[in-house]
Design a protein around this motif. Structure first.
Motif, PDB file in Angstrom:
ATOM      1  N   PRO A   1       0.837  -1.209   0.000  1.00 46.98           N
ATOM      2  CA  PRO A   1       0.000   0.000   0.000  1.00 46.98           C
ATOM      3  C   PRO A   1       0.873   1.261   0.000  1.00 46.98           C
ATOM      4  CG  PRO A   1      -0.713  -1.552   1.690  1.00 46.98           C
ATOM      5  CD  PRO A   1       0.617  -2.021   1.208  1.00 46.98           C
ATOM      6  N   ILE A   2       0.491   2.212  -0.841  1.00 45.88           N
ATOM      7  CA  ILE A   2       1.220   3.480  -0.928  1.00 45.88           C
ATOM      8  C   ILE A   2       0.230   4.621  -0.739  1.00 45.88           C
ATOM      9  CG2 ILE A   2       2.639   4.947  -2.396  1.00 45.88           C
ATOM     10  CD1 ILE A   2       3.466   2.406  -3.911  1.00 45.88           C
ATOM     11  N   ASP A   3       0.431   5.438   0.296  1.00 47.32           N
ATOM     12  CA  ASP A   3      -0.457   6.563   0.568  1.00 47.32           C
ATOM     13  C   ASP A   3      -0.056   7.761  -0.297  1.00 47.32           C
ATOM     14  OD1 ASP A   3      -1.853   5.141   2.460  1.00 47.32           O
ATOM     15  OD2 ASP A   3      -0.506   5.746   4.098  1.00 47.32           O
ATOM     16  N   LEU A   4      -1.072   8.364  -0.935  1.00 43.13           N
ATOM     17  CA  LEU A   4      -0.863   9.543  -1.762  1.00 43.13           C
ATOM     18  C   LEU A   4      -1.594  10.736  -1.164  1.00 43.13           C
ATOM     19  CD1 LEU A   4      -1.414   7.920  -5.279  1.00 43.13           C
ATOM     20  CD2 LEU A   4       0.749   8.209  -4.031  1.00 43.13           C
ATOM     21  N   GLN A   5      -1.397  11.881  -1.762  1.00 41.70           N
ATOM     22  CA  GLN A   5      -2.108  13.060  -1.287  1.00 41.70           C
ATOM     23  C   GLN A   5      -3.567  13.005  -1.712  1.00 41.70           C
ATOM     24  OE1 GLN A   5      -0.005  16.447  -2.846  1.00 41.70           O
ATOM     25  NE2 GLN A   5       1.729  16.238  -1.421  1.00 41.70           N
ATOM     26  N   GLY A   6      -4.398  13.755  -1.007  1.00 35.59           N
ATOM     27  CA  GLY A   6      -5.815  13.821  -1.337  1.00 35.59           C
ATOM     28  C   GLY A   6      -6.618  12.655  -0.831  1.00 35.59           C
ATOM     29  N   GLY A   7      -6.089  11.874   0.100  1.00 31.01           N
ATOM     30  CA  GLY A   7      -6.838  10.752   0.657  1.00 31.01           C
ATOM     31  C   GLY A   7      -6.784   9.487  -0.173  1.00 31.01           C
ATOM     32  N   TRP A   8      -5.930   9.429  -1.207  1.00 29.18           N
ATOM     33  CA  TRP A   8      -5.829   8.251  -2.063  1.00 29.18           C
ATOM     34  C   TRP A   8      -4.769   7.293  -1.544  1.00 29.18           C
ATOM     35  CZ3 TRP A   8      -8.933   6.836  -6.012  1.00 29.18           C
ATOM     36  CH2 TRP A   8      -9.767   7.806  -6.568  1.00 29.18           C
ATOM     37  N   THR A   9      -5.066   5.983  -1.707  1.00 23.18           N
ATOM     38  CA  THR A   9      -4.086   4.927  -1.427  1.00 23.18           C
ATOM     39  C   THR A   9      -4.081   3.973  -2.616  1.00 23.18           C
ATOM     40  OG1 THR A   9      -4.417   5.009   0.973  1.00 23.18           O
ATOM     41  CG2 THR A   9      -3.453   3.006   0.063  1.00 23.18           C
ATOM     42  N   ILE A  10      -2.918   3.687  -3.173  1.00 22.94           N
ATOM     43  CA  ILE A  10      -2.829   2.713  -4.251  1.00 22.94           C
ATOM     44  C   ILE A  10      -2.038   1.506  -3.751  1.00 22.94           C
ATOM     45  CG2 ILE A  10      -2.979   4.449  -6.060  1.00 22.94           C
ATOM     46  CD1 ILE A  10       0.042   4.086  -6.491  1.00 22.94           C
ATOM     47  N   THR A  11      -2.457   0.316  -4.221  1.00 24.22           N
ATOM     48  CA  THR A  11      -1.806  -0.906  -3.773  1.00 24.22           C
ATOM     49  C   THR A  11      -1.497  -1.795  -4.962  1.00 24.22           C
ATOM     50  OG1 THR A  11      -3.083  -0.831  -1.703  1.00 24.22           O
ATOM     51  CG2 THR A  11      -1.973  -2.898  -2.236  1.00 24.22           C
TER      52      THR A  11
ATOM     53  N   VAL B   1      -3.143 -22.453 -13.963  1.00 22.53           N
ATOM     54  CA  VAL B   1      -2.058 -22.195 -13.019  1.00 22.53           C
ATOM     55  C   VAL B   1      -1.218 -21.071 -13.610  1.00 22.53           C
ATOM     56  CG1 VAL B   1      -0.051 -23.115 -11.823  1.00 22.53           C
ATOM     57  CG2 VAL B   1      -2.039 -24.592 -12.245  1.00 22.53           C
ATOM     58  N   GLY B   2      -1.083 -19.968 -12.884  1.00 19.14           N
ATOM     59  CA  GLY B   2      -0.338 -18.848 -13.437  1.00 19.14           C
ATOM     60  C   GLY B   2      -0.072 -17.761 -12.413  1.00 19.14           C
ATOM     61  N   ALA B   3       0.003 -16.535 -12.895  1.00 22.36           N
ATOM     62  CA  ALA B   3       0.286 -15.379 -12.033  1.00 22.36           C
ATOM     63  C   ALA B   3      -0.600 -14.220 -12.459  1.00 22.36           C
ATOM     64  CB  ALA B   3       1.757 -14.980 -12.123  1.00 22.36           C
ATOM     65  N   ILE B   4      -0.860 -13.339 -11.507  1.00 20.29           N
ATOM     66  CA  ILE B   4      -1.735 -12.207 -11.788  1.00 20.29           C
ATOM     67  C   ILE B   4      -1.202 -10.954 -11.099  1.00 20.29           C
ATOM     68  CG2 ILE B   4      -3.267 -12.572  -9.815  1.00 20.29           C
ATOM     69  CD1 ILE B   4      -5.584 -11.956 -11.830  1.00 20.29           C
ATOM     70  N   ALA B   5      -1.368  -9.816 -11.758  1.00 20.16           N
ATOM     71  CA  ALA B   5      -0.959  -8.526 -11.201  1.00 20.16           C
ATOM     72  C   ALA B   5      -2.191  -7.640 -11.084  1.00 20.16           C
ATOM     73  CB  ALA B   5       0.090  -7.861 -12.085  1.00 20.16           C
ATOM     74  N   GLU B   6      -2.252  -6.865 -10.020  1.00 15.24           N
ATOM     75  CA  GLU B   6      -3.424  -6.020  -9.781  1.00 15.24           C
ATOM     76  C   GLU B   6      -2.992  -4.668  -9.235  1.00 15.24           C
ATOM     77  OE1 GLU B   6      -7.446  -5.968  -6.983  1.00 15.24           O
ATOM     78  OE2 GLU B   6      -6.424  -7.849  -7.445  1.00 15.24           O
ATOM     79  N   LEU B   7      -3.733  -3.654  -9.614  1.00 11.26           N
ATOM     80  CA  LEU B   7      -3.519  -2.314  -9.061  1.00 11.26           C
ATOM     81  C   LEU B   7      -4.847  -1.835  -8.498  1.00 11.26           C
ATOM     82  CD1 LEU B   7      -1.588   0.067  -8.620  1.00 11.26           C
ATOM     83  CD2 LEU B   7      -2.407   1.001 -10.803  1.00 11.26           C
ATOM     84  N   ALA B   8      -4.880  -1.610  -7.186  1.00 10.95           N
ATOM     85  CA  ALA B   8      -6.100  -1.171  -6.514  1.00 10.95           C
ATOM     86  C   ALA B   8      -5.903   0.248  -5.993  1.00 10.95           C
ATOM     87  CB  ALA B   8      -6.443  -2.106  -5.355  1.00 10.95           C
ATOM     88  N   ALA B   9      -6.938   1.060  -6.110  1.00 15.03           N
ATOM     89  CA  ALA B   9      -6.899   2.448  -5.630  1.00 15.03           C
ATOM     90  C   ALA B   9      -8.090   2.696  -4.725  1.00 15.03           C
ATOM     91  CB  ALA B   9      -6.922   3.421  -6.801  1.00 15.03           C
ATOM     92  N   THR B  10      -7.837   3.329  -3.575  1.00  9.84           N
ATOM     93  CA  THR B  10      -8.884   3.623  -2.596  1.00  9.84           C
ATOM     94  C   THR B  10      -8.813   5.096  -2.208  1.00  9.84           C
ATOM     95  OG1 THR B  10      -8.735   1.375  -1.706  1.00  9.84           O
ATOM     96  CG2 THR B  10      -9.814   3.036  -0.333  1.00  9.84           C
ATOM     97  N   LYS B  11      -9.992   5.706  -2.097  1.00  4.62           N
ATOM     98  CA  LYS B  11     -10.043   7.107  -1.660  1.00  4.62           C
ATOM     99  C   LYS B  11     -11.028   7.222  -0.513  1.00  4.62           C
ATOM    100  CE  LYS B  11     -11.154  11.865  -3.020  1.00  4.62           C
ATOM    101  NZ  LYS B  11      -9.979  12.391  -2.283  1.00  4.62           N
ATOM    102  N   ALA B  12     -10.580   7.821   0.576  1.00  2.00           N
ATOM    103  CA  ALA B  12     -11.435   8.061   1.730  1.00  2.00           C
ATOM    104  C   ALA B  12     -12.293   9.296   1.477  1.00  2.00           C
ATOM    105  CB  ALA B  12     -10.594   8.246   2.981  1.00  2.00           C
ATOM    106  N   LEU B  13     -13.633   9.094   1.475  1.00  2.00           N
ATOM    107  CA  LEU B  13     -14.556  10.211   1.304  1.00  2.00           C
ATOM    108  C   LEU B  13     -14.874  10.866   2.638  1.00  2.00           C
ATOM    109  CD1 LEU B  13     -17.020   8.570  -1.248  1.00  2.00           C
ATOM    110  CD2 LEU B  13     -15.001   9.984  -1.720  1.00  2.00           C
ATOM    111  N   GLN B  14     -14.984  10.010   3.661  1.00  2.71           N
ATOM    112  CA  GLN B  14     -15.228  10.439   5.029  1.00  2.71           C
ATOM    113  C   GLN B  14     -14.453   9.480   5.917  1.00  2.71           C
ATOM    114  OE1 GLN B  14     -19.454  10.539   5.794  1.00  2.71           O
ATOM    115  NE2 GLN B  14     -19.894  11.806   4.000  1.00  2.71           N
ATOM    116  N   PRO B  15     -14.369   9.743   7.206  1.00  2.05           N
ATOM    117  CA  PRO B  15     -13.643   8.817   8.086  1.00  2.05           C
ATOM    118  C   PRO B  15     -14.202   7.402   8.045  1.00  2.05           C
ATOM    119  CG  PRO B  15     -13.977  10.918   9.187  1.00  2.05           C
ATOM    120  CD  PRO B  15     -14.761  10.991   7.907  1.00  2.05           C
ATOM    121  N   ASP B  16     -15.495   7.237   7.752  1.00  4.06           N
ATOM    122  CA  ASP B  16     -16.096   5.899   7.747  1.00  4.06           C
ATOM    123  C   ASP B  16     -16.581   5.459   6.364  1.00  4.06           C
ATOM    124  OD1 ASP B  16     -18.133   7.682   7.462  1.00  4.06           O
ATOM    125  OD2 ASP B  16     -19.416   6.855   9.046  1.00  4.06           O
ATOM    126  N   LEU B  17     -16.212   6.181   5.315  1.00  2.00           N
ATOM    127  CA  LEU B  17     -16.709   5.863   3.980  1.00  2.00           C
ATOM    128  C   LEU B  17     -15.604   6.038   2.942  1.00  2.00           C
ATOM    129  CD1 LEU B  17     -19.318   5.110   2.388  1.00  2.00           C
ATOM    130  CD2 LEU B  17     -19.621   7.562   1.983  1.00  2.00           C
TER     131      LEU B  17
END
Length: 438
Positions: A255-265, A312-328
């Motif tokens: 997980p990498i925290d970015l500015q503006g409440g975004w986290t990419i993993t 049988v193989g391998a997979i790569a994924e990029l996930a991005a999350t943004k906090a809209l509110q403390p609980d959302l």
């Protein structure tokens, strides 16, 4: 953590439930906890989390028809299997290198999907019917006659003998006649050890028509014939499918925290998926009796196909999350992977006679090795009613470029030889999940 199984948006893509899940073939269930409602402080270690969920999956898969050349139809080119899925995901913090956190994510899922269709073809206008599958079963239709339409009395005779593969024998002979205004529906069967015989006659003095039917079979083959006015008869073709998808992934994420409440993993790791499709074809002759309340037994045959795929193989994924509110928070993810694909096909017939369904005959088995790519996108919404509890709603679309299907090639004997072919699959899914953080 993600829970996908048939549908998980956030991880859904990852789980790709079926299409992408199987990495190539049906639905899958996977889940991953890449959606964090709050960022983790630079030097604060994230806590382990467990997520479970369930969803609904709609999986567009390549279809195939029965291999019998006498079937009236060949089936649709595609079929949509749907059903429920369940998934579980476990995230374990591995610590950090410098200020960078690392998480090991295990995702597992199970999906049970199905579809069915029925086609009924009236034999009105036909005066004869002949069906034969497998090798010639030991038996013969000794008599099969029906008076022409307009003749009185209306008469019909059916006689059949058999000697099944276990040595049992039987003879069935019936004959009927109807004057003006009279009607007769008559049927009889004889059952041996591994096979049997069936005969039926319909005579109608009112419509001045008659029909005769005879069938025999065992665990080597099946034969059916009819003659006369077959307007009271229909061929019913049924197709039913059950698909089971099992999904396993082990991903390393950072997980990498970015500015503006975004986290990419970004995540990467090995994956395994199995997609087992069981398809049953049934062709039966339905005879409508002349008298209300009388039910004539069905006769026919069934084809059972099994088409299994292992990825049988391998997979790569990029996930991005943004906090809209403390609980959302909202999340988005995209994934891409590749896998070695091993497919196996098995098929056999069985005869359907009154009081008995014979053992299988005319076995076919094929295998094929290939490689498959998969891709998917998803979106989700997360709500945290308490510090350690997170509720998620996800949706996604997944694509897999190679899913096994069955193609037919004409052989020298005038029949067809099934071979394993490849097509694509598209998965649409929706799911809900609950996560606990320890």
């Amino acid at each position: 953590m993600r829970i996908c199984l048939a549908v998980q948006s956030h991880k859904l893509a990852a789980i790709i439930v079926a299409a992408v899940a199987s990495l190539a073939s049906t639905t899958s269930i996977a889940v991953a906890d890449d959606t964090k409602l709050a960022s983790t402080a630079p030097n604060e270690e994230s806590a382990p989390s467990l997520q479970i969920g369930t969803g609904i999956n709609w999986f567009s898969l390549p279809s195939w028809g029965p291999r019998g050349p006498d079937f009236l139809g060949t089936g649709d080119s595609r079929v949509v299997d749907d059903g429920l899925g369940f998934g579980i995901s476990l995230d374990l913090p591995l610590g950090q290198i410098g200020s960078q956190h690392f998480v090991l994510e295990w995702n597992g899922g199970f999906a049970d999907l199905s579809s069915s269709s029925t086609d009924r073809t009236s034999l009105a206008g036909q005066s004869s019917l002949d069906l034969s599958f497998g090798n010639s079963a030991n038996g013969s239709i000794t008599t099969l006659t029906a008076s022409p339409v307009g003749a009185l009395p209306a008469t019909a005779t059916a006689g059949v003998t058999f000697a099944d593969s276990a040595g049992a024998t039987g003879v069935t002979v019936i004959s009927d006649s109807s004057l003006a205004g009279g009607r007769v529906t008559h049927f009889a069967s004889n059952t041996g050890v591994t096979g049997g015989a069936f005969a039926a006659t319909l005579t109608n003095g009112g419509t001045q028509s008659a029909a005769a039917y005879a069938a025999y079979g065992d665990n080597t083959g099946f034969t059916l014939a009819a003659t006369g006015d077959l307007s009271s008869s229909a061929i019913v073709d049924e197709r039913s499918e059950d698909a089971i998808v099992i999904d396993q992934e082990l991903l390393l994420g950072a997980p990498i925290d970015l500015q503006g409440g975004w986290t990419i993993t970004p995540k990467f790791g090995p994956m395994y998926r199995s997609i087992d499709r069981d398809v049953d074809f049934r062709r039966t002759l339905q005879i409508t009796a002349n008298q209300p309340g009388v039910v004539v037994p069905e006769v026919g045959f069934a084809q059972t196909d099994e088409l299994d795929a292992r990825y049988v193989g391998a997979i790569a994924e990029l996930a991005a999350t943004k906090a809209l509110q403390p609980d959302l928070s909202v999340s988005f993810d995209a994934r891409f992977g590749g896998a070695y694909l091993h497919s196996r096909y098995r098929s056999h017939y069985s005869a359907i006679l009154p009081t008995i369904t014979t053992g299988p005959f005319d076995f076919i088995s094929e295998t094929r090795d290939d490689a498959s790519l998969l891709a998917g996108v998803g979106a989700g919404l997360r709500y945290a009613p308490s510090e350690n509890l997170v509720v998620g709603l996800d949706a996604g679309v997944n694509f897999v470029n190679k899913v096994p299907t069955i193609n037919y090639v004409a052989d020298a004997g005038g029949g067809v030889s099934p071979t394993i072919g490849m097509s694509h699959a598209i998965d649409y899914n929706v799911s809900v999940s609950i996560s606990w953080r320890f």
